[in-house]
Design a protein around this motif. Structure first.
Motif, short mmCIF file in Angstrom:
data_model
loop_
_atom_site.label_atom_id
_atom_site.label_comp_id
_atom_site.label_asym_id
_atom_site.label_seq_id
_atom_site.Cartn_x
_atom_site.Cartn_y
_atom_site.Cartn_z
N LEU A 56 -25.79 -0.34 -17.58
CA LEU A 56 -27.11 -0.93 -17.71
C LEU A 56 -27.78 -0.45 -19.00
N LEU A 57 -28.24 -1.40 -19.82
CA LEU A 57 -29.04 -1.08 -21.00
C LEU A 57 -30.50 -1.06 -20.55
N MET A 58 -31.08 0.12 -20.50
CA MET A 58 -32.37 0.31 -19.86
C MET A 58 -33.56 0.13 -20.79
N VAL A 84 -24.18 8.37 -14.73
CA VAL A 84 -24.02 9.00 -16.04
C VAL A 84 -25.15 8.45 -16.91
N VAL A 85 -25.81 9.32 -17.66
CA VAL A 85 -26.98 8.92 -18.44
C VAL A 85 -26.75 9.22 -19.92
N ALA A 86 -27.07 8.25 -20.77
CA ALA A 86 -27.02 8.43 -22.23
C ALA A 86 -28.34 7.93 -22.79
N ALA A 87 -28.77 8.50 -23.91
CA ALA A 87 -30.05 8.10 -24.51
C ALA A 87 -30.01 8.29 -26.01
N GLY A 88 -30.69 7.39 -26.72
CA GLY A 88 -30.77 7.47 -28.18
C GLY A 88 -30.81 6.08 -28.78
N ARG A 89 -31.00 6.03 -30.08
CA ARG A 89 -31.05 4.74 -30.78
C ARG A 89 -29.75 3.98 -30.58
N LEU A 95 -23.42 3.75 -15.25
CA LEU A 95 -23.87 4.31 -16.53
C LEU A 95 -25.18 3.65 -16.92
N ARG A 96 -26.18 4.46 -17.26
CA ARG A 96 -27.45 3.98 -17.80
C ARG A 96 -27.57 4.45 -19.25
N ILE A 97 -27.89 3.52 -20.14
CA ILE A 97 -28.10 3.84 -21.55
C ILE A 97 -29.54 3.51 -21.91
N TYR A 98 -30.31 4.52 -22.34
CA TYR A 98 -31.71 4.35 -22.71
C TYR A 98 -31.85 4.31 -24.24
N PRO A 106 -41.81 9.44 -21.07
CA PRO A 106 -40.83 10.49 -21.31
C PRO A 106 -39.48 10.17 -20.67
N LEU A 107 -38.45 10.87 -21.12
CA LEU A 107 -37.10 10.65 -20.61
C LEU A 107 -36.73 11.57 -19.45
N ASP A 108 -37.45 12.67 -19.30
CA ASP A 108 -37.06 13.64 -18.28
C ASP A 108 -36.89 13.03 -16.89
N PRO A 109 -37.81 12.17 -16.42
CA PRO A 109 -37.61 11.58 -15.10
C PRO A 109 -36.35 10.73 -14.98
N GLU A 110 -35.87 10.21 -16.14
CA GLU A 110 -34.65 9.40 -16.12
C GLU A 110 -33.41 10.29 -16.15
N TRP A 111 -33.46 11.40 -16.91
CA TRP A 111 -32.33 12.32 -16.93
C TRP A 111 -32.02 12.84 -15.53
N VAL A 112 -33.05 13.24 -14.80
CA VAL A 112 -32.81 13.91 -13.52
C VAL A 112 -32.32 12.96 -12.44
N LYS A 113 -32.36 11.66 -12.70
CA LYS A 113 -31.77 10.72 -11.75
C LYS A 113 -30.25 10.74 -11.83
N GLY A 114 -29.74 11.25 -12.94
CA GLY A 114 -28.30 11.29 -13.14
C GLY A 114 -27.71 12.64 -12.81
#
Length: 416
Positions: A263-265, A206-211, A237-240, A270-278
Protein backbone atom coordinates in the motif's frame (compact mmCIF):
# COMPACT_ATOMS: atom_id res chain seq x y z
CA UNK A 1 25.32 31.03 24.34
CA UNK A 2 23.34 32.80 21.63
CA UNK A 3 23.13 30.32 18.73
CA UNK A 4 21.74 31.22 15.31
CA UNK A 5 20.84 28.64 12.65
CA UNK A 6 20.60 29.67 8.98
CA UNK A 7 18.39 27.35 6.92
CA UNK A 8 17.05 27.31 3.35
CA UNK A 9 13.32 27.11 4.20
CA UNK A 10 12.17 26.27 7.72
CA UNK A 11 8.56 26.22 6.50
CA UNK A 12 8.98 23.14 4.30
CA UNK A 13 9.32 19.45 5.06
CA UNK A 14 12.46 17.32 5.02
CA UNK A 15 15.14 15.70 7.13
CA UNK A 16 17.35 18.78 7.45
CA UNK A 17 14.43 20.90 8.63
CA UNK A 18 13.24 18.26 11.08
CA UNK A 19 16.64 17.66 12.65
CA UNK A 20 17.33 21.43 12.87
CA UNK A 21 14.12 21.89 14.85
CA UNK A 22 15.04 18.93 17.08
CA UNK A 23 18.51 20.30 17.81
CA UNK A 24 17.45 23.93 18.19
CA UNK A 25 14.63 23.01 20.56
CA UNK A 26 16.92 21.03 22.85
CA UNK A 27 19.69 23.65 22.83
CA UNK A 28 17.06 26.28 23.67
CA UNK A 29 16.52 24.64 27.05
CA UNK A 30 19.90 26.09 28.10
CA UNK A 31 20.73 28.71 25.47
CA UNK A 32 19.28 31.58 23.43
CA UNK A 33 18.47 29.99 20.04
CA UNK A 34 16.98 31.26 16.80
CA UNK A 35 16.29 29.73 13.40
CA UNK A 36 16.60 32.15 10.48
CA UNK A 37 14.92 30.89 7.31
CA UNK A 38 16.03 32.41 4.02
CA UNK A 39 12.57 31.78 2.56
CA UNK A 40 9.02 31.66 3.88
CA UNK A 41 6.40 30.29 1.51
CA UNK A 42 3.53 29.46 3.89
CA UNK A 43 1.90 31.00 6.93
CA UNK A 44 2.88 28.33 9.45
CA UNK A 45 5.75 25.83 9.39
CA UNK A 46 4.93 22.15 8.90
CA UNK A 47 6.87 21.20 12.02
CA UNK A 48 5.92 22.83 15.30
CA UNK A 49 8.48 25.42 16.35
CA UNK A 50 9.90 24.56 19.79
CA UNK A 51 8.54 27.02 22.35
CA UNK A 52 11.75 28.83 23.25
CA UNK A 53 13.15 29.01 19.70
CA UNK A 54 12.63 32.21 17.73
CA UNK A 55 11.81 31.77 14.04
CA UNK A 56 12.16 34.52 11.45
CA UNK A 57 12.64 34.78 7.70
CA UNK A 58 14.58 36.95 5.24
CA UNK A 59 12.53 36.73 2.02
CA UNK A 60 8.72 36.38 1.94
CA UNK A 61 7.32 34.18 -0.85
CA UNK A 62 3.71 34.05 0.40
CA UNK A 63 1.89 35.16 -2.76
CA UNK A 64 -1.27 36.19 -0.95
CA UNK A 65 0.57 38.04 1.80
CA UNK A 66 1.23 41.79 2.02
CA UNK A 67 4.99 41.19 2.26
CA UNK A 68 5.32 39.08 -0.93
CA UNK A 69 8.72 39.67 -2.56
CA UNK A 70 8.74 37.16 -5.41
CA UNK A 71 8.42 40.02 -7.92
CA UNK A 72 11.09 42.19 -6.33
CA UNK A 73 13.45 43.54 -9.04
CA UNK A 74 16.48 42.01 -7.29
CA UNK A 75 14.73 38.62 -7.23
CA UNK A 76 15.02 38.54 -11.03
CA UNK A 77 18.79 38.95 -10.99
CA UNK A 78 21.04 35.93 -10.38
CA UNK A 79 22.89 35.38 -7.13
CA UNK A 80 26.62 36.03 -7.14
CA UNK A 81 27.53 34.93 -3.59
CA UNK A 82 25.39 31.80 -3.28
CA UNK A 83 27.43 29.38 -5.43
CA UNK A 84 26.14 28.52 -8.89
CA UNK A 85 27.49 24.99 -8.34
CA UNK A 86 24.94 24.36 -5.55
CA UNK A 87 21.73 22.45 -6.30
CA UNK A 88 19.41 25.18 -4.99
CA UNK A 89 21.11 27.97 -6.95
CA UNK A 90 18.11 28.80 -9.16
CA UNK A 91 16.05 29.66 -6.08
CA UNK A 92 18.58 32.26 -4.96
CA UNK A 93 19.04 35.75 -6.37
CA UNK A 94 20.62 39.15 -5.87
CA UNK A 95 17.87 39.73 -3.29
CA UNK A 96 18.86 36.71 -1.20
CA UNK A 97 22.53 37.66 -1.56
CA UNK A 98 21.78 41.06 -0.05
CA UNK A 99 19.41 39.88 2.67
CA UNK A 100 21.74 37.12 3.85
CA UNK A 101 24.71 39.51 3.86
CA UNK A 102 22.79 42.11 5.88
CA UNK A 103 21.68 39.43 8.32
CA UNK A 104 25.14 37.96 8.84
CA UNK A 105 26.90 41.31 9.19
CA UNK A 106 24.43 42.48 11.84
CA UNK A 107 24.25 39.17 13.69
CA UNK A 108 25.22 39.48 17.34
CA UNK A 109 25.65 35.89 18.48
CA UNK A 110 28.21 33.42 19.81
CA UNK A 111 27.67 30.71 17.19
CA UNK A 112 26.24 30.80 13.67
CA UNK A 113 25.40 27.49 12.00
CA UNK A 114 24.75 26.95 8.29
CA UNK A 115 22.73 23.96 7.15
CA UNK A 116 23.63 23.53 3.46
CA UNK A 117 26.74 24.19 1.34
CA UNK A 118 25.55 27.43 -0.27
CA UNK A 119 24.63 28.96 3.07
CA UNK A 120 27.92 27.79 4.57
CA UNK A 121 29.69 29.71 1.80
CA UNK A 122 27.71 32.81 2.74
CA UNK A 123 28.74 32.39 6.39
CA UNK A 124 32.39 31.85 5.44
CA UNK A 125 32.44 35.05 3.37
CA UNK A 126 30.09 37.38 5.19
CA UNK A 127 29.74 36.55 8.88
CA UNK A 128 31.44 39.19 10.98
CA UNK A 129 34.51 38.31 13.03
CA UNK A 130 33.75 36.98 16.48
CA UNK A 131 31.03 34.30 16.28
CA UNK A 132 32.06 30.67 15.91
CA UNK A 133 31.24 29.73 12.30
CA UNK A 134 29.99 26.16 11.75
CA UNK A 135 28.95 24.61 8.44
CA UNK A 136 26.79 21.50 8.61
CA UNK A 137 26.87 18.83 5.88
CA UNK A 138 23.51 17.06 5.73
CA UNK A 139 24.30 15.16 2.54
CA UNK A 140 27.74 13.73 1.79
CA UNK A 141 30.84 15.11 0.13
CA UNK A 142 30.73 12.32 -2.47
CA UNK A 143 27.30 13.45 -3.72
CA UNK A 144 28.57 16.94 -4.58
CA UNK A 145 29.80 17.76 -8.07
CA UNK A 146 33.48 18.43 -8.71
CA UNK A 147 32.84 22.19 -9.25
CA UNK A 148 30.95 22.41 -5.94
CA UNK A 149 33.76 20.60 -4.12
CA UNK A 150 36.20 23.16 -5.54
CA UNK A 151 33.94 25.98 -4.32
CA UNK A 152 33.82 24.49 -0.83
CA UNK A 153 37.57 23.95 -0.78
CA UNK A 154 37.98 27.64 -1.63
CA UNK A 155 35.66 29.04 1.05
CA UNK A 156 35.40 26.49 3.86
CA UNK A 157 38.88 27.31 5.31
CA UNK A 158 37.25 30.46 6.73
CA UNK A 159 34.90 28.32 8.86
CA UNK A 160 35.79 27.14 12.33
CA UNK A 161 34.22 23.72 11.91
CA UNK A 162 32.42 21.45 9.46
CA UNK A 163 30.10 18.81 10.88
CA UNK A 164 28.96 15.70 9.04
CA UNK A 165 26.23 13.27 10.04
CA UNK A 166 28.44 10.17 9.76
CA UNK A 167 32.01 9.36 10.67
CA UNK A 168 32.54 7.89 7.19
CA UNK A 169 31.79 11.27 5.61
CA UNK A 170 33.96 13.08 8.16
CA UNK A 171 36.85 10.84 7.14
CA UNK A 172 36.17 11.66 3.48
CA UNK A 173 36.27 15.39 4.26
CA UNK A 174 39.54 15.03 6.17
CA UNK A 175 41.11 13.01 3.38
CA UNK A 176 39.96 14.89 0.28
CA UNK A 177 39.45 18.51 1.36
CA UNK A 178 42.28 20.83 2.27
CA UNK A 179 40.85 22.67 5.27
CA UNK A 180 43.77 23.80 7.45
CA UNK A 181 42.66 24.87 10.90
CA UNK A 182 39.04 23.76 10.33
CA UNK A 183 37.76 21.14 12.73
CA UNK A 184 35.85 18.32 10.99
CA UNK A 185 33.53 16.51 13.38
CA UNK A 186 30.90 13.78 12.90
CA UNK A 187 27.70 14.52 14.83
CA UNK A 188 24.64 12.46 13.83
CA UNK A 189 21.13 13.78 13.45
CA UNK A 190 18.85 13.62 16.45
CA UNK A 191 15.48 11.90 16.75
CA UNK A 192 13.28 12.47 19.81
CA UNK A 193 11.57 9.67 21.70
CA UNK A 194 8.09 9.05 20.27
CA UNK A 195 5.01 10.12 22.21
CA UNK A 196 3.36 6.74 21.60
CA UNK A 197 3.99 3.32 23.13
CA UNK A 198 6.56 1.27 21.17
CA UNK A 199 5.54 -1.49 18.78
CA UNK A 200 4.95 -4.87 20.41
CA UNK A 201 6.12 -6.89 17.40
CA UNK A 202 2.77 -8.59 16.76
CA UNK A 203 1.46 -6.50 13.85
CA UNK A 204 1.95 -8.21 10.51
CA UNK A 205 3.12 -5.06 8.76
CA UNK A 206 6.45 -4.06 7.27
CA UNK A 207 6.76 -0.26 7.20
CA UNK A 208 8.92 1.95 4.97
CA UNK A 209 8.96 5.75 4.79
CA UNK A 210 10.68 8.47 2.78
CA UNK A 211 10.55 10.34 -0.50
CA UNK A 212 9.35 8.26 -3.45
CA UNK A 213 12.61 8.99 -5.25
CA UNK A 214 14.89 6.78 -7.37
CA UNK A 215 17.65 6.60 -4.73
CA UNK A 216 15.25 5.02 -2.23
CA UNK A 217 14.82 2.00 -4.55
CA UNK A 218 11.28 1.18 -3.50
CA UNK A 219 11.02 -0.82 -6.71
CA UNK A 220 13.54 -3.26 -5.24
CA UNK A 221 11.60 -3.39 -1.97
CA UNK A 222 8.34 -4.13 -3.79
CA UNK A 223 9.94 -6.91 -5.85
CA UNK A 224 11.45 -8.35 -2.68
CA UNK A 225 8.10 -8.22 -0.96
CA UNK A 226 6.56 -10.25 -3.79
CA UNK A 227 8.89 -13.05 -2.67
CA UNK A 228 7.80 -12.51 0.94
CA UNK A 229 4.12 -12.75 -0.01
CA UNK A 230 4.75 -16.03 -1.84
CA UNK A 231 5.78 -17.56 1.52
CA UNK A 232 3.86 -15.40 3.99
CA UNK A 233 0.71 -13.97 2.35
CA UNK A 234 -0.55 -12.90 5.78
CA UNK A 235 2.00 -10.01 5.89
CA UNK A 236 1.67 -6.62 4.22
CA UNK A 237 3.87 -3.63 3.35
CA UNK A 238 3.03 0.04 3.88
CA UNK A 239 5.13 2.72 2.19
CA UNK A 240 4.73 6.31 3.44
CA UNK A 241 5.84 9.29 1.38
CA UNK A 242 5.29 11.28 -1.79
CA UNK A 243 7.43 11.88 -4.84
CA UNK A 244 8.11 11.49 -8.52
CA UNK A 245 8.17 7.67 -8.43
CA UNK A 246 4.58 7.25 -7.27
CA UNK A 247 3.01 6.37 -10.63
CA UNK A 248 5.85 4.03 -11.53
CA UNK A 249 5.60 2.23 -8.19
CA UNK A 250 1.81 1.97 -8.45
CA UNK A 251 2.15 0.30 -11.86
CA UNK A 252 4.76 -2.12 -10.51
CA UNK A 253 2.46 -3.08 -7.63
CA UNK A 254 -0.38 -3.73 -10.07
CA UNK A 255 1.86 -5.65 -12.51
CA UNK A 256 3.01 -7.96 -9.70
CA UNK A 257 -0.53 -8.45 -8.41
CA UNK A 258 0.39 -6.98 -5.01
CA UNK A 259 -2.45 -4.44 -4.74
CA UNK A 260 -3.77 -6.22 -1.62
CA UNK A 261 -0.33 -6.52 -0.01
CA UNK A 262 1.63 -3.34 -0.82
CA UNK A 263 0.00 0.00 0.00
CA UNK A 264 1.27 3.46 -0.97
CA UNK A 265 0.03 5.46 2.00
CA UNK A 266 1.11 8.98 1.00
CA UNK A 267 2.91 11.34 3.37
CA UNK A 268 2.21 11.26 7.11
CA UNK A 269 3.26 13.67 9.84
CA UNK A 270 3.93 12.63 12.51
CA UNK A 271 5.10 9.17 11.49
CA UNK A 272 5.48 7.63 14.95
CA UNK A 273 1.86 6.39 15.15
CA UNK A 274 2.38 4.67 11.77
CA UNK A 275 5.71 3.06 12.70
CA UNK A 276 4.28 1.42 15.82
CA UNK A 277 1.52 -0.26 13.80
CA UNK A 278 4.23 -2.34 12.18
CA UNK A 279 6.77 -4.87 13.43
CA UNK A 280 9.63 -4.42 10.93
CA UNK A 281 11.12 -1.36 9.24
CA UNK A 282 12.56 -1.57 5.72
CA UNK A 283 15.10 0.65 3.94
CA UNK A 284 16.35 -0.30 0.47
CA UNK A 285 18.22 2.87 -0.55
CA UNK A 286 21.20 2.84 -2.88
CA UNK A 287 22.56 5.86 -0.99
CA UNK A 288 21.85 7.47 2.38
CA UNK A 289 23.59 10.50 3.86
CA UNK A 290 22.44 9.37 7.31
CA UNK A 291 19.24 7.36 7.63
CA UNK A 292 16.71 9.30 9.69
CA UNK A 293 13.94 6.80 9.01
CA UNK A 294 16.10 3.98 10.36
CA UNK A 295 16.50 5.78 13.67
CA UNK A 296 12.81 6.77 13.73
CA UNK A 297 11.76 3.15 13.28
CA UNK A 298 14.22 1.94 15.92
CA UNK A 299 13.01 4.57 18.40
CA UNK A 300 9.53 3.10 17.90
CA UNK A 301 10.78 -0.41 18.72
CA UNK A 302 11.15 -1.81 15.20
CA UNK A 303 14.15 -3.78 13.98
CA UNK A 304 15.10 -2.52 10.52
CA UNK A 305 16.16 -4.52 7.49
CA UNK A 306 18.34 -2.07 5.55
CA UNK A 307 20.66 -2.14 2.59
CA UNK A 308 24.25 -1.58 3.66
CA UNK A 309 24.61 1.44 1.40
CA UNK A 310 27.44 3.95 1.88
CA UNK A 311 27.56 6.02 5.08
CA UNK A 312 24.51 5.92 7.35
CA UNK A 313 23.00 2.46 7.89
CA UNK A 314 26.21 0.71 8.93
CA UNK A 315 26.81 3.33 11.64
CA UNK A 316 23.25 3.01 12.99
CA UNK A 317 22.37 -0.69 12.83
CA UNK A 318 24.26 -3.29 14.86
CA UNK A 319 23.88 -6.09 12.33
CA UNK A 320 22.22 -9.14 13.85
CA UNK A 321 21.52 -7.40 17.17
CA UNK A 322 18.99 -4.62 16.50
CA UNK A 323 18.46 -5.04 12.77
CA UNK A 324 19.87 -6.57 9.61
CA UNK A 325 22.16 -5.16 6.91
CA UNK A 326 21.78 -6.65 3.42
CA UNK A 327 23.53 -5.97 0.09
CA UNK A 328 22.38 -3.00 -1.99
CA UNK A 329 19.97 -3.83 -4.82
CA UNK A 330 19.78 -7.55 -4.07
CA UNK A 331 16.11 -8.53 -4.14
CA UNK A 332 16.69 -12.05 -2.83
CA UNK A 333 18.82 -10.82 0.09
CA UNK A 334 16.24 -8.21 1.09
CA UNK A 335 13.44 -10.79 0.94
CA UNK A 336 15.53 -13.23 2.98
CA UNK A 337 16.20 -10.59 5.63
CA UNK A 338 12.52 -9.75 5.92
CA UNK A 339 11.52 -13.41 6.08
CA UNK A 340 14.11 -14.10 8.76
CA UNK A 341 12.34 -11.68 11.08
CA UNK A 342 8.83 -12.52 9.89
CA UNK A 343 9.28 -16.25 10.51
CA UNK A 344 10.90 -15.91 13.95
CA UNK A 345 8.59 -14.11 16.38
CA UNK A 346 11.02 -14.24 19.30
CA UNK A 347 13.96 -12.95 17.23
CA UNK A 348 11.85 -10.11 15.84
CA UNK A 349 10.65 -9.02 19.28
CA UNK A 350 14.12 -9.32 20.83
CA UNK A 351 15.66 -7.23 18.06
CA UNK A 352 12.87 -4.68 18.46
CA UNK A 353 13.65 -4.28 22.17
CA UNK A 354 17.36 -3.93 21.38
CA UNK A 355 16.63 -1.37 18.66
CA UNK A 356 14.63 0.69 21.15
CA UNK A 357 17.51 0.65 23.64
CA UNK A 358 20.32 1.30 21.16
CA UNK A 359 18.55 4.17 19.38
CA UNK A 360 18.49 6.21 22.59
CA UNK A 361 21.99 7.44 21.68
CA UNK A 362 20.34 9.61 19.01
CA UNK A 363 18.13 11.40 21.51
CA UNK A 364 18.24 15.20 21.04
CA UNK A 365 19.69 15.65 24.53
CA UNK A 366 22.65 13.44 23.61
CA UNK A 367 23.26 15.17 20.27
CA UNK A 368 22.78 18.67 21.70
CA UNK A 369 25.37 17.84 24.36
CA UNK A 370 27.89 16.97 21.67
CA UNK A 371 27.22 20.26 19.88
CA UNK A 372 27.51 22.20 23.14
CA UNK A 373 30.96 20.72 23.77
CA UNK A 374 32.02 21.46 20.18
CA UNK A 375 30.79 25.07 20.34
CA UNK A 376 32.47 25.61 23.72
CA UNK A 377 35.81 24.22 22.54
CA UNK A 378 35.73 26.31 19.36
CA UNK A 379 34.83 29.45 21.30
CA UNK A 380 37.71 28.81 23.71
CA UNK A 381 40.08 28.24 20.81
CA UNK A 382 38.94 31.50 19.21
CA UNK A 383 39.41 33.40 22.48
CA UNK A 384 42.91 32.00 22.93
CA UNK A 385 43.76 32.76 19.30
CA UNK A 386 42.54 36.34 19.70
CA UNK A 387 44.45 36.75 22.95
CA UNK A 388 47.62 35.40 21.35
CA UNK A 389 47.17 37.75 18.40
CA UNK A 390 46.78 40.73 20.73
CA UNK A 391 49.81 39.65 22.76
CA UNK A 392 51.94 39.33 19.63
CA UNK A 393 50.72 42.73 18.47
CA UNK A 394 51.61 44.31 21.81
CA UNK A 395 55.08 42.76 21.77
CA UNK A 396 55.67 43.94 18.20
CA UNK A 397 54.45 47.43 19.03
CA UNK A 398 56.73 47.53 22.08
CA UNK A 399 59.69 46.39 20.01
CA UNK A 400 59.00 48.97 17.32
CA UNK A 401 58.91 51.80 19.87
CA UNK A 402 62.52 51.08 20.83
CA UNK A 403 63.92 52.27 17.47
CA UNK A 404 63.57 55.47 15.47
CA UNK A 405 62.59 53.47 12.38
CA UNK A 406 60.01 51.53 14.38
CA UNK A 407 58.50 54.69 15.84
CA UNK A 408 58.28 56.17 12.36
CA UNK A 409 56.57 53.00 11.03
CA UNK A 410 54.03 53.07 13.87
CA UNK A 411 53.18 56.71 13.11
CA UNK A 412 52.56 55.84 9.45
CA UNK A 413 50.28 52.90 10.41
CA UNK A 414 48.26 55.02 12.84
CA UNK A 415 47.93 57.83 10.30
CA UNK A 416 46.66 55.35 7.72
Amino acid sequence: MHISFLIHNAYGIGGTIRTTYNLAGTLAEQHDVEIVSVFRHREEPVFATPGKVRLRHLVDLRKDGPGYEGDHPEARRPATVFPATEGRYKQYSALTDRRIAEHLRSLDCDVVVGTRPGLNVHIAQQARRGPVRVGQEHLTLSTHSAPLKLTLRTHYPRLDAVTTVTEADAQTYRKLMRLPGVRVEAVPNSVPAPLVAPADGTGKWVVAAGRLAPAKRYDVLIRAFAKVVAERPDWRLRIYGAGVEKAKLRKLIDDLGLYNHVLLMGPANPLDPEWVKGSIGAVTSSLESFGMTIVEAMRCGLPVVSTDCPHGPGEIIDNGADGLLVPVGKTDAIAAGLLKLINDDELRKRMGRQALENAARFDPAQIAGRYERLFGELATRGTLRGSLHRTRGALLSSALRTTDAGRSALRRVRAA
